[in-house]
Design an enzyme around this catalytic site. Structure first.
Site, PDB file in Angstrom:
ATOM      1  CE1 TYR A 186      -3.019  -3.037   0.242  1.00 36.20           C
ATOM      2  CE2 TYR A 186      -3.515  -2.480   2.507  1.00 36.20           C
ATOM      3  CZ  TYR A 186      -3.704  -3.282   1.399  1.00 36.20           C
ATOM      4  OH  TYR A 186      -4.591  -4.332   1.473  1.00 36.20           O
ATOM      5  CG  HIS A 202      -0.940  -8.795  -0.415  1.00 36.62           C
ATOM      6  ND1 HIS A 202      -0.538  -7.498  -0.317  1.00 36.62           N
ATOM      7  CD2 HIS A 202      -2.285  -8.728  -0.541  1.00 36.62           C
ATOM      8  CE1 HIS A 202      -1.582  -6.684  -0.391  1.00 36.62           C
ATOM      9  NE2 HIS A 202      -2.663  -7.415  -0.533  1.00 36.62           N
TER      10      HIS A 202
END
Length: 274
Positions: free
Chosen positions: A43, A103
């Protein structure tokens, strides 16, 4: 602590003009009971973690449940995994994570290595628990064949009213294996999906009946499932609206109306992710 809700930080920390409002909103969420905070090294290339680190540095760390995630391409060696984790810890200004997730999985992901390294980091006190994100049933079956693979705590996956594929096999599989689920994009993962849902006559009718907004109905739908729903709020007004949902409920008739329009899957649907 509102254990059914988590604060999401995707796209946070990337625009200086929005920083003040982002900080105020996350602070408000934490101060009003949402203690689970989800982020990732992806992010903003660490910017979300760094902003979050500034927010939480003056708070009681033991009151928070911090989650971050590692890119699969940073999980090819133990050294890479540890480097990524320690960078995330440094960004977040903390000595440990409550949950660390892979992830997503790629064809060349060495799950044996990932599990072994995560287990070592757990023993060393850097992780309380570890898990995965965007894993379908076949991925979990592969994971569970690995020594200590069953120590996987959580699978974080896309889920909302308009995308219900996981109800067919993944949700039941998780329940059978005592695997915690976290749902992301519970308010829709694109403008097209959101517009279709919030403008649906069924959702409008339910919203009016309970004096809710369509977004509250969408969030409530995910809260009906066993798991934690991740919400990203862009303003205090929005986060207030979403927190209020924890005191509301959908009834049987509401769920039946939703099922008529946004139907349950009757067969296997490939896992979607963003």
């Amino acid at each position: 602590m509102i254990s059914k809700l988590a604060i999401g930080t995707w796209l946070i920390g990337e625009d200086k003009s929005k920083e003040k409002e982002e900080i105020e909103t996350i602070n408000y969420a934490i101060d009003n009971g949402i203690k689970i905070i989800d982020t990732a090294e992806m992010y903003g290339k660490g910017k979300a973690e760094k902003l979050l680190g500034r927010i939480i540095e003056n708070k009681n760390r033991e009151d928070l449940y911090l989650i971050s995630k590692i890119y699969p391409h940073n999980a090819h060696t133990k050294e890479q995994i540890k480097k990524s984790l320690f960078q995330s810890l440094d960004n977040l200004k903390t000595s440990y994570l409550d949950l660390y997730l892979l992830h997503w999985i790629e064809n060349d992901t060495n799950l044996h290595l990932v599990v072994e390294t995560f287990e070592e980091l757990k023993k060393e006190g850097y992780l309380k628990n570890w898990g995965v994100s965007n894993f379908d049933v076949s991925d979990l079956e592969r994971l569970y064949q690995i020594p200590n693979g069953k120590n996987c705590h959580t699978n974080q996956i896309l889920y909302h009213i308009g995308q219900r594929g996981i109800e067919y096999d993944l949700i039941p599989y998780a329940k059978d294996n005592n695997l915690h689920l976290m749902f992301y994009s519970v308010l829709g993962h694109s403008k097209a999906y959101r517009d279709e849902i919030i403008n649906s006559p069924a959702i409008i009718k339910i919203s009016s009946k309970h004096h809710m907004t369509p977004y509250q109905v969408m969030l409530l739908f995910s809260l009906e499932k066993e798991g934690t729903s991740i919400i990203k709020a862009s303003s205090i007004k929005h986060i207030k609206e979403l927190i209020e949902v924890t005191r509301l409920h959908l009834d049987k008739d509401d769920l039946e109306q939703i099922d008529k329009v946004f139907k349950k899957p009757l067969n296997k649907v490939p896992l979607q992710m963003i």
